[in-house]
Design a protein around this motif. Structure first.
Motif, PDB file in Angstrom:
ATOM      1  N   LEU A  12      31.787  77.297  93.638  1.00 61.19           N
ATOM      2  CA  LEU A  12      31.608  76.798  92.268  1.00 61.19           C
ATOM      3  C   LEU A  12      31.158  77.886  91.304  1.00 61.19           C
ATOM      4  O   LEU A  12      30.137  78.537  91.522  1.00 61.19           O
ATOM      5  CB  LEU A  12      30.568  75.669  92.287  1.00 61.19           C
ATOM      6  CG  LEU A  12      30.091  75.127  90.945  1.00 61.19           C
ATOM      7  CD1 LEU A  12      31.213  74.356  90.253  1.00 61.19           C
ATOM      8  CD2 LEU A  12      28.864  74.232  91.140  1.00 61.19           C
ATOM      9  N   ASP A  13      31.928  78.051  90.215  1.00 61.22           N
ATOM     10  CA  ASP A  13      31.496  78.900  89.102  1.00 61.22           C
ATOM     11  C   ASP A  13      30.572  78.067  88.211  1.00 61.22           C
ATOM     12  O   ASP A  13      30.779  76.861  88.049  1.00 61.22           O
ATOM     13  CB  ASP A  13      32.719  79.376  88.315  1.00 61.22           C
ATOM     14  CG  ASP A  13      32.352  80.298  87.167  1.00 61.22           C
ATOM     15  OD1 ASP A  13      31.269  80.913  87.221  1.00 61.22           O
ATOM     16  OD2 ASP A  13      33.145  80.397  86.219  1.00 61.22           O
ATOM     17  N   LEU A  14      29.557  78.696  87.634  1.00 58.59           N
ATOM     18  CA  LEU A  14      28.638  77.956  86.757  1.00 58.59           C
ATOM     19  C   LEU A  14      29.150  77.863  85.327  1.00 58.59           C
ATOM     20  O   LEU A  14      28.834  76.908  84.612  1.00 58.59           O
ATOM     21  CB  LEU A  14      27.251  78.614  86.765  1.00 58.59           C
ATOM     22  CG  LEU A  14      26.495  78.606  88.093  1.00 58.59           C
ATOM     23  CD1 LEU A  14      25.120  79.234  87.906  1.00 58.59           C
ATOM     24  CD2 LEU A  14      26.377  77.195  88.655  1.00 58.59           C
ATOM     25  N   GLY A  15      29.942  78.846  84.894  1.00 61.06           N
ATOM     26  CA  GLY A  15      30.405  78.867  83.504  1.00 61.06           C
ATOM     27  C   GLY A  15      31.728  78.158  83.345  1.00 61.06           C
ATOM     28  O   GLY A  15      32.781  78.788  83.220  1.00 61.06           O
ATOM     29  N   LEU A  16      31.716  76.829  83.322  1.00 64.54           N
ATOM     30  CA  LEU A  16      32.929  76.031  83.220  1.00 64.54           C
ATOM     31  C   LEU A  16      33.159  75.593  81.777  1.00 64.54           C
ATOM     32  O   LEU A  16      32.209  75.495  80.989  1.00 64.54           O
ATOM     33  CB  LEU A  16      32.822  74.815  84.141  1.00 64.54           C
ATOM     34  CG  LEU A  16      32.654  75.155  85.631  1.00 64.54           C
ATOM     35  CD1 LEU A  16      32.368  73.898  86.434  1.00 64.54           C
ATOM     36  CD2 LEU A  16      33.890  75.869  86.162  1.00 64.54           C
ATOM     37  N   PRO A  17      34.406  75.307  81.386  1.00 61.25           N
ATOM     38  CA  PRO A  17      34.694  75.013  79.978  1.00 61.25           C
ATOM     39  C   PRO A  17      34.129  73.694  79.462  1.00 61.25           C
ATOM     40  O   PRO A  17      33.872  73.570  78.262  1.00 61.25           O
ATOM     41  CB  PRO A  17      36.230  75.000  79.927  1.00 61.25           C
ATOM     42  CG  PRO A  17      36.672  74.771  81.334  1.00 61.25           C
ATOM     43  CD  PRO A  17      35.629  75.405  82.197  1.00 61.25           C
ATOM     44  N   ASP A  18      33.927  72.712  80.329  1.00 60.12           N
ATOM     45  CA  ASP A  18      33.503  71.394  79.832  1.00 60.12           C
ATOM     46  C   ASP A  18      32.046  71.059  80.134  1.00 60.12           C
ATOM     47  O   ASP A  18      31.479  70.166  79.515  1.00 60.12           O
ATOM     48  CB  ASP A  18      34.405  70.295  80.399  1.00 60.12           C
ATOM     49  CG  ASP A  18      34.382  70.244  81.920  1.00 60.12           C
ATOM     50  OD1 ASP A  18      34.017  71.259  82.550  1.00 60.12           O
ATOM     51  OD2 ASP A  18      34.725  69.193  82.485  1.00 60.12           O
ATOM     52  N   MET A  19      31.423  71.736  81.094  1.00 63.83           N
ATOM     53  CA  MET A  19      30.024  71.471  81.424  1.00 63.83           C
ATOM     54  C   MET A  19      29.463  72.626  82.225  1.00 63.83           C
ATOM     55  O   MET A  19      30.217  73.432  82.777  1.00 63.83           O
ATOM     56  CB  MET A  19      29.866  70.155  82.206  1.00 63.83           C
ATOM     57  CG  MET A  19      30.472  70.173  83.595  1.00 63.83           C
ATOM     58  SD  MET A  19      30.161  68.642  84.539  1.00 63.83           S
ATOM     59  CE  MET A  19      31.247  67.500  83.687  1.00 63.83           C
ATOM     60  N   SER A  32      32.129  91.146  96.875  1.00 63.92           N
ATOM     61  CA  SER A  32      32.995  91.581  97.967  1.00 63.92           C
ATOM     62  C   SER A  32      33.644  90.354  98.597  1.00 63.92           C
ATOM     63  O   SER A  32      32.955  89.392  98.946  1.00 63.92           O
ATOM     64  CB  SER A  32      32.172  92.350  99.013  1.00 63.92           C
ATOM     65  OG  SER A  32      32.805  92.319 100.275  1.00 63.92           O
ATOM     66  N   MET A  33      34.956  90.383  98.747  1.00 63.46           N
ATOM     67  CA  MET A  33      35.652  89.254  99.369  1.00 63.46           C
ATOM     68  C   MET A  33      35.176  89.051 100.804  1.00 63.46           C
ATOM     69  O   MET A  33      35.031  87.915 101.266  1.00 63.46           O
ATOM     70  CB  MET A  33      37.158  89.483  99.331  1.00 63.46           C
ATOM     71  CG  MET A  33      37.979  88.286  99.789  1.00 63.46           C
ATOM     72  SD  MET A  33      37.765  86.800  98.745  1.00 63.46           S
ATOM     73  CE  MET A  33      38.600  87.360  97.234  1.00 63.46           C
ATOM     74  N   ASP A  88      38.973  80.894  85.780  1.00 64.15           N
ATOM     75  CA  ASP A  88      39.691  82.159  85.652  1.00 64.15           C
ATOM     76  C   ASP A  88      40.898  82.120  86.596  1.00 64.15           C
ATOM     77  O   ASP A  88      40.733  82.218  87.815  1.00 64.15           O
ATOM     78  CB  ASP A  88      38.760  83.317  86.025  1.00 64.15           C
ATOM     79  CG  ASP A  88      39.431  84.682  85.916  1.00 64.15           C
ATOM     80  OD1 ASP A  88      40.670  84.735  85.891  1.00 64.15           O
ATOM     81  OD2 ASP A  88      38.705  85.693  85.880  1.00 64.15           O
ATOM     82  N   PRO A  89      42.118  81.983  86.062  1.00 59.15           N
ATOM     83  CA  PRO A  89      43.282  81.813  86.945  1.00 59.15           C
ATOM     84  C   PRO A  89      43.537  82.996  87.866  1.00 59.15           C
ATOM     85  O   PRO A  89      44.011  82.813  88.987  1.00 59.15           O
ATOM     86  CB  PRO A  89      44.451  81.600  85.956  1.00 59.15           C
ATOM     87  CG  PRO A  89      43.959  82.090  84.629  1.00 59.15           C
ATOM     88  CD  PRO A  89      42.476  81.912  84.633  1.00 59.15           C
ATOM     89  N   GLN A  90      43.223  84.208  87.411  1.00 60.34           N
ATOM     90  CA  GLN A  90      43.430  85.382  88.271  1.00 60.34           C
ATOM     91  C   GLN A  90      42.491  85.361  89.470  1.00 60.34           C
ATOM     92  O   GLN A  90      42.891  85.676  90.596  1.00 60.34           O
ATOM     93  CB  GLN A  90      43.233  86.663  87.468  1.00 60.34           C
ATOM     94  CG  GLN A  90      44.352  86.939  86.461  1.00 60.34           C
ATOM     95  CD  GLN A  90      44.188  88.292  85.797  1.00 60.34           C
ATOM     96  OE1 GLN A  90      43.069  88.762  85.584  1.00 60.34           O
ATOM     97  NE2 GLN A  90      45.298  88.923  85.463  1.00 60.34           N
ATOM     98  N   LEU A  91      41.227  84.977  89.223  1.00 64.79           N
ATOM     99  CA  LEU A  91      40.273  84.901  90.321  1.00 64.79           C
ATOM    100  C   LEU A  91      40.643  83.773  91.273  1.00 64.79           C
ATOM    101  O   LEU A  91      40.557  83.926  92.500  1.00 64.79           O
ATOM    102  CB  LEU A  91      38.858  84.699  89.782  1.00 64.79           C
ATOM    103  CG  LEU A  91      37.750  84.585  90.827  1.00 64.79           C
ATOM    104  CD1 LEU A  91      37.767  85.765  91.789  1.00 64.79           C
ATOM    105  CD2 LEU A  91      36.384  84.472  90.145  1.00 64.79           C
ATOM    106  N   VAL A  92      41.087  82.648  90.722  1.00 68.35           N
ATOM    107  CA  VAL A  92      41.519  81.534  91.571  1.00 68.35           C
ATOM    108  C   VAL A  92      42.670  81.974  92.467  1.00 68.35           C
ATOM    109  O   VAL A  92      42.691  81.680  93.668  1.00 68.35           O
ATOM    110  CB  VAL A  92      41.945  80.323  90.714  1.00 68.35           C
ATOM    111  CG1 VAL A  92      42.612  79.250  91.587  1.00 68.35           C
ATOM    112  CG2 VAL A  92      40.746  79.725  89.998  1.00 68.35           C
ATOM    113  N   ARG A  93      43.615  82.701  91.888  1.00 61.39           N
ATOM    114  CA  ARG A  93      44.766  83.171  92.677  1.00 61.39           C
ATOM    115  C   ARG A  93      44.310  84.100  93.799  1.00 61.39           C
ATOM    116  O   ARG A  93      44.770  83.975  94.947  1.00 61.39           O
ATOM    117  CB  ARG A  93      45.753  83.885  91.762  1.00 61.39           C
ATOM    118  CG  ARG A  93      47.025  84.347  92.469  1.00 61.39           C
ATOM    119  CD  ARG A  93      48.043  84.890  91.469  1.00 61.39           C
ATOM    120  NE  ARG A  93      49.258  85.301  92.142  1.00 61.39           N
ATOM    121  CZ  ARG A  93      49.458  86.503  92.673  1.00 61.39           C
ATOM    122  NH1 ARG A  93      48.487  87.427  92.585  1.00 61.39           N
ATOM    123  NH2 ARG A  93      50.578  86.801  93.280  1.00 61.39           N
TER     124      ARG A  93
END
Length: 230
Positions: A51-58, A104-105, A10-15
């Protein structure tokens, strides 16, 4: 400077993560899929992985298993999966902590600091009269080498599992209260998180006890704490 590998698609969360982490003097590396995460973890050797668990490739669980093949780097899972089963799967695979979205950050940053603090804690050289090897009929623990064995097999523990086990086995027969374990392993902001202890003790029993549902060595004192019975 602490190096954090953020694995999130998620690019927004990464940012948002990058802005907050860099503001607090973390060096941030990014990966948007599992294969990139594994490659970066091997090449850049981060101090901690988010680490996010819901990744696009695995599935992120596979990333944890792959990374655990060569490093003890703390892994903090950041996921929308809320069930106990998902959390246990991640911890079983080798994750050290689990934060559910939305989060919460401030809490995430506190957990990151705790993970790196445990990882960077200097090993203590035991005095001559201190026990350095604890042996039971099921497993043995080398406190100097920080290794656990069952028979001829080495048992892999996460840094959090090791810290918890180390406290218990160095106080044989003594009740260690929930509050003390939470303070020493997770820090003062986790005094009410007794569910952490339940999850990690279940994890240790699955790895060390012959019958995890009827433990012989890692004993629960209901409502009070835990003890190691040699």
């Amino acid at each position: 400077m602490t190096r954090v590998l953020v694995v999130e698609d998620d690019p927004q969360l990464v940012r948002a993560l990058k802005i907050n982490l860099q503001a607090r003097k973390f060096e941030v590396q990014e990966a948007s899929d599992g294969s990139s995460a594994i490659r970066l973890a091997a090449a850049r050797k981060p101090d901690v992985i988010v680490l996010d668990l819901g990744l696009p490739d695995m599935d992120g669980i596979e990333v944890i298993k792959a990374v655990r093949g060569w490093t003890r780097t703390p892994i903090l899972v950041l996921s929308a999966r809320h069930t106990s089963e998902d959390k246990i799967r991640a911890l079983d695979a080798g994750a050290d902590d689990y934060v559910t979205k939305p989060f919460s950050m401030d809490e995430l940053l506190a957990r990151l600091r705790a993970a790196t603090r445990r990882q960077n804690a200097p090993a203590q050289s035991p005095a001559a009269d201190e026990v350095t090897l604890v042996t039971t009929d099921e497993f043995s623990v080398d406190l100097v080498a920080r290794k656990v064995r069952r028979g001829e097999r080495t048992v892999r523990l996460t840094p959090t599992e090791w810290h918890l086990l180390e406290i218990l086995i160095t106080h044989p027969g003594r009740l260690i209260t929930q509050s003390r374990l939470l303070l020493e392993v997770w820090g003062p902001t986790y005094s009410e998180h007794t569910n952490y202890l339940r999850v990690y003790m279940a994890q240790l029993r699955r790895k060390l006890e012959a019958d995890p549902s009827h433990p012989r060595y890692l004993i629960t004192e209901p409502g009070m704490g835990y003890r190691f019975e040699p």
